[in-house]
Design a protein around this motif. Structure first.
Motif, PDB file in Angstrom:
ATOM      1  N   ARG A  51     146.765  -1.222  81.315  1.00  0.00           N
ATOM      2  CA  ARG A  51     147.200  -2.580  81.620  1.00  0.00           C
ATOM      3  C   ARG A  51     146.657  -3.560  80.582  1.00  0.00           C
ATOM      4  NH1 ARG A  51     149.405  -4.375  86.378  1.00  0.00           N
ATOM      5  NH2 ARG A  51     149.354  -6.616  86.817  1.00  0.00           N
ATOM      6  N   ILE A  52     145.419  -3.369  80.185  1.00  0.00           N
ATOM      7  CA  ILE A  52     144.828  -4.239  79.153  1.00  0.00           C
ATOM      8  C   ILE A  52     145.610  -4.105  77.848  1.00  0.00           C
ATOM      9  CG2 ILE A  52     142.793  -4.581  77.700  1.00  0.00           C
ATOM     10  CD1 ILE A  52     141.077  -3.908  80.112  1.00  0.00           C
ATOM     11  N   THR A  53     145.922  -2.870  77.464  1.00  0.00           N
ATOM     12  CA  THR A  53     146.682  -2.640  76.239  1.00  0.00           C
ATOM     13  C   THR A  53     148.046  -3.314  76.316  1.00  0.00           C
ATOM     14  OG1 THR A  53     145.568  -0.531  75.860  1.00  0.00           O
ATOM     15  CG2 THR A  53     147.681  -0.877  74.739  1.00  0.00           C
ATOM     16  N   TYR A  54     148.703  -3.208  77.474  1.00  0.00           N
ATOM     17  CA  TYR A  54     150.019  -3.847  77.631  1.00  0.00           C
ATOM     18  C   TYR A  54     149.904  -5.360  77.471  1.00  0.00           C
ATOM     19  CZ  TYR A  54     154.164  -5.826  79.733  1.00  0.00           C
ATOM     20  OH  TYR A  54     155.290  -6.583  79.953  1.00  0.00           O
ATOM     21  N   MET A  55     148.923  -5.975  78.116  1.00  0.00           N
ATOM     22  CA  MET A  55     148.782  -7.431  78.060  1.00  0.00           C
ATOM     23  C   MET A  55     148.497  -7.906  76.639  1.00  0.00           C
ATOM     24  SD  MET A  55     146.607  -7.772  81.611  1.00  0.00           S
ATOM     25  CE  MET A  55     146.172  -9.498  81.446  1.00  0.00           C
ATOM     26  N   LEU A  56     147.612  -7.200  75.933  1.00  0.00           N
ATOM     27  CA  LEU A  56     147.299  -7.593  74.556  1.00  0.00           C
ATOM     28  C   LEU A  56     148.500  -7.383  73.644  1.00  0.00           C
ATOM     29  CD1 LEU A  56     143.670  -6.173  74.197  1.00  0.00           C
ATOM     30  CD2 LEU A  56     144.358  -8.585  74.296  1.00  0.00           C
ATOM     31  N   THR A  57     149.260  -6.337  73.879  1.00  0.00           N
ATOM     32  CA  THR A  57     150.450  -6.087  73.056  1.00  0.00           C
ATOM     33  C   THR A  57     151.525  -7.113  73.342  1.00  0.00           C
ATOM     34  OG1 THR A  57     149.966  -3.707  73.064  1.00  0.00           O
ATOM     35  CG2 THR A  57     152.196  -4.374  72.446  1.00  0.00           C
ATOM     36  N   ASP A  58     151.723  -7.442  74.627  1.00  0.00           N
ATOM     37  CA  ASP A  58     152.760  -8.394  75.013  1.00  0.00           C
ATOM     38  C   ASP A  58     152.419  -9.801  74.563  1.00  0.00           C
ATOM     39  OD1 ASP A  58     155.251  -8.849  76.761  1.00  0.00           O
ATOM     40  OD2 ASP A  58     153.833 -10.278  77.625  1.00  0.00           O
ATOM     41  N   ALA A  59     151.170 -10.223  74.723  1.00  0.00           N
ATOM     42  CA  ALA A  59     150.770 -11.584  74.324  1.00  0.00           C
ATOM     43  C   ALA A  59     150.643 -11.714  72.807  1.00  0.00           C
ATOM     44  CB  ALA A  59     149.440 -11.946  74.990  1.00  0.00           C
ATOM     45  N   HIS A  60     150.310 -10.615  72.146  1.00  0.00           N
ATOM     46  CA  HIS A  60     150.147 -10.596  70.693  1.00  0.00           C
ATOM     47  C   HIS A  60     149.260 -11.747  70.227  1.00  0.00           C
ATOM     48  CE1 HIS A  60     151.067  -9.102  66.760  1.00  0.00           C
ATOM     49  NE2 HIS A  60     151.535 -10.265  66.352  1.00  0.00           N
ATOM     50  N   PRO A  61     148.013 -11.803  70.706  1.00  0.00           N
ATOM     51  CA  PRO A  61     147.142 -12.930  70.353  1.00  0.00           C
ATOM     52  C   PRO A  61     146.809 -12.958  68.868  1.00  0.00           C
ATOM     53  CG  PRO A  61     145.900 -11.203  71.429  1.00  0.00           C
ATOM     54  CD  PRO A  61     147.331 -10.817  71.558  1.00  0.00           C
ATOM     55  N   THR A  62     146.680 -14.152  68.336  1.00  0.00           N
ATOM     56  CA  THR A  62     146.268 -14.318  66.944  1.00  0.00           C
ATOM     57  C   THR A  62     144.863 -13.762  66.730  1.00  0.00           C
ATOM     58  OG1 THR A  62     147.615 -16.307  66.758  1.00  0.00           O
ATOM     59  CG2 THR A  62     145.853 -16.029  65.139  1.00  0.00           C
ATOM     60  N   LEU A  63     144.014 -13.931  67.743  1.00  0.00           N
ATOM     61  CA  LEU A  63     142.622 -13.502  67.628  1.00  0.00           C
ATOM     62  C   LEU A  63     142.096 -13.190  69.026  1.00  0.00           C
ATOM     63  CD1 LEU A  63     140.169 -13.206  65.660  1.00  0.00           C
ATOM     64  CD2 LEU A  63     139.561 -15.549  66.280  1.00  0.00           C
ATOM     65  N   THR A  64     141.270 -12.162  69.122  1.00  0.00           N
ATOM     66  CA  THR A  64     140.643 -11.811  70.394  1.00  0.00           C
ATOM     67  C   THR A  64     139.146 -12.045  70.279  1.00  0.00           C
ATOM     68  OG1 THR A  64     142.320 -10.137  70.854  1.00  0.00           O
ATOM     69  CG2 THR A  64     140.265 -10.002  72.095  1.00  0.00           C
ATOM     70  N   LEU A  65     138.637 -12.957  71.113  1.00  0.00           N
ATOM     71  CA  LEU A  65     137.204 -13.230  71.155  1.00  0.00           C
ATOM     72  C   LEU A  65     136.570 -12.245  72.131  1.00  0.00           C
ATOM     73  CD1 LEU A  65     137.262 -17.136  71.405  1.00  0.00           C
ATOM     74  CD2 LEU A  65     137.281 -15.701  69.362  1.00  0.00           C
ATOM     75  N   THR A  66     135.565 -11.514  71.685  1.00  0.00           N
ATOM     76  CA  THR A  66     134.962 -10.498  72.543  1.00  0.00           C
ATOM     77  C   THR A  66     133.538 -10.240  72.075  1.00  0.00           C
ATOM     78  OG1 THR A  66     135.289  -8.281  73.457  1.00  0.00           O
ATOM     79  CG2 THR A  66     135.879  -8.584  71.144  1.00  0.00           C
ATOM     80  N   THR A  67     132.959  -9.169  72.568  1.00  0.00           N
ATOM     81  CA  THR A  67     131.603  -8.782  72.193  1.00  0.00           C
ATOM     82  C   THR A  67     131.614  -7.353  71.675  1.00  0.00           C
ATOM     83  OG1 THR A  67     131.094  -7.955  74.401  1.00  0.00           O
ATOM     84  CG2 THR A  67     130.606 -10.280  73.968  1.00  0.00           C
TER      85      THR A  67
END
Length: 532
Positions: A14-30
């Motif tokens: 589900r996480i992979t789908y959301m990131l692929t669908d939203a196609h964010p310019t940048l992902t802030l994470t740790t």
């Protein structure tokens, strides 16, 4: 820029789908979180030393339009939050700055805002209510208290946490509040600091105990209604609570218009049921990358200015003579259980995708008063045999915990009405009685059998009985995990129950995890990012 919150407790698919669908310019994470995210993403590791050095070198003043590519506008997106989708996949709702500010301004006028007020961030950031919790604290000088781990899932832990941090404001569904207050009473915790409770996400039904709880001096109940597509749109302040069994959802928030319409989009009289539509600046821009679905749900408003839209909620409602709205349920198959919005068709799609399944249907059953649960029904493909536990494990790999059916029934055929449609009323109730199985073989299995029975209200449980086949669901699962944590002294994620739902399987996993915890831990190197 809009932010897209990702709950790391969601299944990896589900996480992979959301990131692929939203196609964010940048992902802030740790560094730690990035290890479990898709390798193709563009990440900025906020805990990387060189990134922290760069951040420390920047000014601490508020940014102005001089720092932005373009001046801020009320119609710019504020966030994109994914919600359950009728197409079988979650869909991203693009909410505007104007809508968020409108709701927060209304919030400020209805809740205490003096310094020292503590608000709980009960909801995870993947739900839009978290916006109200976080931003109201930041804008109005409150303190935001963020629970750690599974605190928000366990009534006993949550009660202790609310008391320890002297939380004043809590936004949560009534089922959660009822469980917390009942547990707090058993623990001798008064929750005297809890002055404002905002309920949302499901119909508010008040038991005598809960009515007494809300009527205590200095405590205020707020009943809110809204959808992900409209933030929240109405509020009721608890006046006259002593006369309400199912309280109204209230009156519209500022700059918001609510219409109760018939099938021809004509307003219905007071007291008559109709479909609820919402107009005004609280509406989202639409669904990210789904123009067709946006046009279907955000329709022309015949009561406003040219070009104005209104959101078709799919909810049934009616006006009361006192000017308040009553919520009467769904007009389609979307439901809310324990405050979570669920598209039954998305759960059906996940169930139908499992190997060997030819057909699938999902309904909400309430075979015991006040105990709503998702139940899946499956038809095997020719020559295939289906096993309920394996089907549940399969759906848990793609669906959040609250969307995994509590029980799955295998049928020879789905019952049909005379016109050939699924006859949902003819679907049989799942058998939640204990099956004949093996007795406990070890002290750990004996303890787990007792805990299963305690949480589920059963006198006897065998080591081969599935927690979910006996009537368990995600809320009861959190209670079981809490009891295991207290009794066995081990930390377990709730999803372990979907992977090992029987006493025998869970006991084996507990032994395996205990042994694994004794091994030396290897340090994994962080994945390099484009920006850090």
């Amino acid at each position: 820029a809009a932010y897209v919150p990702i709950d790391l407790e969601y299944p990896a698919e589900r996480i992979t789908y959301m990131l692929t669908d939203a196609h964010p310019t940048l992902t802030l994470t740790t560094t730690k979180a990035a290890q479990d995210l898709p390798a193709s993403g563009r990440y900025l590791l906020l805990d990387a030393p060189d990134v922290q050095d760069q951040l420390a070198a920047h000014t601490t003043h508020n940014p102005t339009d001089e720092h932005r590519p373009t001046p801020l506008h009320a119609h710019h997106p504020a966030y994109v939050i994914y919600t359950s989708g009728s197409t079988g996949q979650p869909k991203g709702v693009v909410m505007t700055v104007e809508a968020v500010l409108n709701v927060l301004a209304w919030h400020d006028s209805h809740f205490p805002t003096m310094p020292g007020i503590t608000t709980a961030q009960f909801r995870t950031i993947s739900f839009d209510v978290s916006m109200q919790e976080i931003f109201s604290a930041l804008l109005f000088g409150k303190r935001l208290a963020v629970p750690a781990g599974d605190t928000h899932r366990d009534p006993a832990q949550l009660a202790r946490w609310l008391d320890a941090h002297q939380v004043n404001e809590l936004f949560a569904p009534n089922t959660v509040i009822e469980a917390v207050t009942e547990t707090a009473h058993e623990l001798g915790i008064d929750l005297t600091h809890l002055t404002d409770i905002a309920h949302a996400g499901e119909p508010l039904v008040l038991s005598p105990k809960m009515r007494e709880f809300y009527q205590r001096e200095g405590r205020r109940l707020h009943n809110h209604y809204g959808t992900t597509e409209t933030c929240f749109s109405t509020g009721w302040d608890g006046r006259g609570i002593e006369n309400e069994l199912i309280p109204p959802i209230g009156t519209p928030v500022w700059n918001t218009r609510m219409y109760v319409l018939d099938a021809r989009l004509r307003p219905v009289p007071v007291g008559v049921s109709g479909e609820l539509y919402i107009a005004g600046p609280v509406q989202a821009r639409g669904y990210l990358g789904r123009a067709g679905l946006t046009a279907e749900r955000f329709v022309a408003c015949p009561f406003g200015a040219p070009g104005e839209r209104m959101y078709r909620t799919g909810d049934l409602a009616r006006w009361r003579a006192d000017g308040n709205l009553e919520h009467l349920g769904r007009a389609d198959h979307q439901v809310k259980i324990r405050g979570f919005r669920i598209e039954l068709s998305e759960v059906e799609a996940a169930l139908a995708a499992q190997p060997g399944v030819r057909q699938a249907a999902v309904v909400v059953r309430e075979d015991r008063p006040g105990d709503q649960r998702l139940v899946g029904y499956t038809i095997p493909a020719p020559g295939q045999e289906l096993e309920a536990q394996e089907l549940r494990r399969g759906t848990a790999r793609t669906l959040p915990d609250y969307m995994v059916p509590a029980a799955i029934v295998v049928l020879d055929a789905l019952p049909l009405s005379p016109n050939g449609k699924l006859d949902r009323r003819a679907l049989p109730a799942p058998d939640l009685s204990s099956t004949t199985g093996r007795a406990p073989r070890t002290p750990r299995e004996e303890t787990l059998c007792a805990l299963f029975g305690e949480v589920l209200g059963l006198e006897q449980v065998s080591i081969d009985d599935s927690f979910f086949d006996l009537g368990g669901h995600s809320l009861l699962a959190t209670r079981l995990i809490s009891r295991i944590r207290t009794t066995e002294g081990v930390e377990l994620p709730i999803r372990i129950l979907f992977e090992a739902p029987t006493v025998a399987e869970l006991a084996e996993r507990l032994g395996h995890d205990a042994a694994k915890s004794q091994r030396p831990k290897l340090r994994r190197m962080p994945r390099p990012s484009d920006d850090a």
